[in-house]
Design a protein around this motif. Sequence first.
Motif, PDB file in Angstrom:
ATOM      1  N   ILE B  22       0.782  -1.266  -0.142  1.00  0.00           N
ATOM      2  CA  ILE B  22       0.133  -0.259   0.039  1.00  0.00           C
ATOM      3  C   ILE B  22       0.945   1.235   0.053  1.00  0.00           C
ATOM      4  O   ILE B  22       0.603   2.164  -0.709  1.00  0.00           O
ATOM      5  N   VAL B  23       1.841   1.236   0.825  1.00  0.00           N
ATOM      6  CA  VAL B  23       2.823   2.503   0.941  1.00  0.00           C
ATOM      7  C   VAL B  23       3.449   2.692  -0.573  1.00  0.00           C
ATOM      8  O   VAL B  23       3.455   3.726  -1.130  1.00  0.00           O
ATOM      9  N   LEU B  25       2.387   1.696  -3.436  1.00  0.00           N
ATOM     10  CA  LEU B  25       1.334   2.220  -4.250  1.00  0.00           C
ATOM     11  C   LEU B  25       1.052   3.756  -4.154  1.00  0.00           C
ATOM     12  O   LEU B  25       0.984   4.572  -5.007  1.00  0.00           O
ATOM     13  N   ILE B  26       1.228   4.113  -2.708  1.00  0.00           N
ATOM     14  CA  ILE B  26       0.677   5.249  -2.541  1.00  0.00           C
ATOM     15  C   ILE B  26       1.684   6.182  -3.116  1.00  0.00           C
ATOM     16  O   ILE B  26       1.280   7.392  -3.699  1.00  0.00           O
ATOM     17  N   LEU B  29       1.844   6.383  -7.137  1.00  0.00           N
ATOM     18  CA  LEU B  29       0.683   6.827  -7.773  1.00  0.00           C
ATOM     19  C   LEU B  29       0.694   8.524  -7.636  1.00  0.00           C
ATOM     20  O   LEU B  29      -0.028   9.278  -8.366  1.00  0.00           O
ATOM     21  N   ILE B  30       1.488   8.982  -7.065  1.00  0.00           N
ATOM     22  CA  ILE B  30       1.679  10.383  -6.735  1.00  0.00           C
ATOM     23  C   ILE B  30       1.927  11.170  -8.167  1.00  0.00           C
ATOM     24  O   ILE B  30       3.052  10.763  -8.873  1.00  0.00           O
ATOM     25  N   PRO B  31       1.042  11.828  -8.767  1.00  0.00           N
ATOM     26  CA  PRO B  31       1.477  12.558  -9.774  1.00  0.00           C
ATOM     27  C   PRO B  31       2.440  13.484  -9.566  1.00  0.00           C
ATOM     28  O   PRO B  31       2.677  14.063  -8.354  1.00  0.00           O
ATOM     29  N   ILE B 294       6.332  15.997   3.583  1.00  0.00           N
ATOM     30  CA  ILE B 294       5.238  16.230   2.617  1.00  0.00           C
ATOM     31  C   ILE B 294       5.349  17.561   1.901  1.00  0.00           C
ATOM     32  O   ILE B 294       5.154  17.773   0.902  1.00  0.00           O
ATOM     33  N   TYR B 295       5.483  18.683   2.772  1.00  0.00           N
ATOM     34  CA  TYR B 295       5.713  19.918   2.273  1.00  0.00           C
ATOM     35  C   TYR B 295       6.829  20.137   1.170  1.00  0.00           C
ATOM     36  O   TYR B 295       6.813  20.525   0.029  1.00  0.00           O
ATOM     37  N   VAL B 302       8.640  10.305   3.098  1.00  0.00           N
ATOM     38  CA  VAL B 302       7.250  10.085   3.179  1.00  0.00           C
ATOM     39  C   VAL B 302       6.931   8.639   3.113  1.00  0.00           C
ATOM     40  O   VAL B 302       6.112   8.069   4.105  1.00  0.00           O
ATOM     41  N   ILE B 306       5.779   6.735   6.603  1.00  0.00           N
ATOM     42  CA  ILE B 306       4.485   6.050   6.854  1.00  0.00           C
ATOM     43  C   ILE B 306       4.510   4.627   7.134  1.00  0.00           C
ATOM     44  O   ILE B 306       4.005   3.767   8.040  1.00  0.00           O
TER      45      ILE B 306
END
Lengths: 291, 334
Positions: B22-23, B25-26, B29-31, B294-295, B302, B306
Amino acid sequence: MSDKNKVMKKNTNPWFEAWRRLLQSKIGIAGLGIIVFLIVVAALAPVLAPYDPIKTDILARYRAPSSEHLLGTDGLGRDILSRIIYGSRISLQVGLLSVALALVFGVSFGLIAGFYGGKLDMAIMRFMDIMLAFPSILLAIGIVAILGPQLKNAMIAIGIINVPRFARIVRSSVLSIKESEYISAARALGAGDLRIIFKHLLPNAMAPLIVQTTLSIATAILEAAALSFLGLGAQPPSPEWGAMLSDARSSLQKAPWVATFPGLAIIFGVLGFNLLGDGLRDALDPKMKNV
Amino acid sequence: MINYIIKRLLALIPILIGVAVIVFLIVHLIPGDPAQTMLGERATTEALQRLREQMGLNDPLPVQFWRYVKDLLRGDLGRSIMSNNPVSSELAQRFPATLELSFFAMMFAVLVGVPAGIFASINQNSWFDNLSMLIALIGVSMPIFWLGLMFIWLFAVELGWFPPSSRIGVGLNFTPITNLYVLDSILQLNFNALKNVLHHLVLPAVALGTIPMAIIARMTRSSMLEVLKKDFIRTAYAKGLMKKIVIFKHALKNAMVPIITVVGLQFGVLLGGAVMTETIFSWPGLGKFLVDAIYARDFPIVQGGILFFAGVFVIVNLIVDLSYALVDPRIQYE
C-alpha cells in the motif's frame, strides 16, 4: 383508544419505538438539538453572518471581540463569527460526504464478504485488516499526499480510511443471521441473492450501522480539521474551522481569540454527533449500552 | 504460549507485506516526478533523464516494486531528497523523540484516566462521576491541535510556566546518546538537563495524552461498573473484605481486559496525534519530520515514515494482544 390498543400499536414498529426511546434520552436530545442548530446555521449562513467571510479589511486586523465584531477579527481583518458560520457548511459537508463514501464501499464490501464467504471474504477482509494496520490519520495524510492538498481529496481520504469499520460491522451482522431459518425459507420461496441481501440481511445490520455512521461523522469532522490544519485539506481563504486554526498559530500572543473560537466550534459540532451517536446506541440496541 | 506467539508473528508477515504494498502504491501513484522535484524547475532534460535512470524511475512498476522489496528486506529505505542521507538513519535519529513523547503522554493518560474511571465507577452518579464523564465526552470531541494551541497560549504565553516549543533549552552542557533525552540525562547524572528536559516535556505530553486519557477514563468506568454488578463482588463484600481489597483485587483485575484493549487502541491515536502535537510544539520527532517531508515533496521520507509508523503500530497491537494472558489467566493461547 383503549390502553390495550396503545400497547399493541407501540410494538408494531421497532423504528418508531427506537425514536421514542431516543427522544427520552437527555444526551440523544442534546445531540439532536446541536445538529439541528448546526444545519439551520449552515442553511441560513448568508442571512446570519454579519460580514463577508472572505473579504479582507487591512484596517481591521486583529480586532478584539467587541459589539462590532462579536468574536473579533483575524490577521486579515476578516470577521471570525462570519467565518465560523460559513465554516459550518464545510464541516457538515465533509462529515456527511466522506462518511457517505465510506458507507457505500464499506457496506458493499461487508455484504459481499459476509454473504459469499470463502476466498472472496478472505481477500476483502485481509485487505481491510491491512488498512487498519495504519494509524488512520497517517493513512489519510499519505492519501492526500498522493492526491494533492485539496478539501475534495481530504474528503476522499477520510472516506477511504473509514471503509474497514463499516465493512466489519456489516460482515459480522450478515454472518450472524446468514444461516438462520428465515433466510433458508426465503431462499426456498425462490428469493434471489439480491433480494435476500437487501430485504433481509441489510435491514438486520441497520442498528449498528446507524450508530457507527453518526459517530464516524464526528471523527470525520475532526480528521478533516486536522488535515486542513496541516495545510492538506481546505485551502485559504476557505473558512474551514481547522484551516482557521492554522492561521492562528502565529498570533497566539497578540490575538488568542483567533485560535479560541474556531476550536470551540469544532468541539460543538463534533460533540453533537458524538452525543447523538451515544443516544442512538442506547435507543437502538439496549445490549450495547455502556460500551 | 510460545507457539501462539510464533503463530501471531507469522500472521504478521502478510500484513506487513500488504502494508509495504500500500505504501509503495501510495507513493508511486503520486502525480509529479521525484526527479523534477529534486533538480528543480530549471533542470535540463538530459539531467532529468540521467537522474531518472539513476533512481530507476524509468523501469516498469513491477521491476521498481521488486527492487523496493529487496531493499526493504535489507533495511534500505532509500535516500532523503532533502539531505541525501539514508532514510532509515534519518528516521532512526528522530524516532526516540516521538517515542519519549508518546511514552510520557501514555503515562499521563493511564495514571490519570484509570484512577479517575475507578473513582467515578465506585461513586456512580456523584458530582465527580458526572463531571469526569462530561470532561471525557468533551475530550473525545476535541481536536488535539487546538488543545495544544490553547496550552501554549495559556501556560507558555500568558503564564510563562512552560516553554512553548522544542525538547531542550539552549546553552546546556548535554550530549545525547540514545536521543531519549530523559534517559540520557539520567545516565549522565546531569540533573540540570533532566529538569530542563522534563520541563519541556510537560505541555506536549499532557496535550497528546488528554484525549486518550478521556477515552481510558470512560472505558475504565464502564468496565468497572459492569464488574461491580457481579455476584462475586457481593460475595466478597459479604464475607467482610475491605472495600479497598474488593475494588483493586477483585473488581479491577476482572475489568482489566477492556481497559488494556482501549489502551492499546490509543497507541494508534497517539501515533497519529504525535504528528499534530509535534507540529504544534516544534518537537523534532518523526511526526513533524513527516509533515515537513510532505511539504518538501521528499517522497522517500514520506514512504519510509508512513511505513515505519505502520510497523510500530502493528507491533504495539501484537504486544497488546499478548498481554491479555498476563492479566487474565482464563485466556489460554493454543
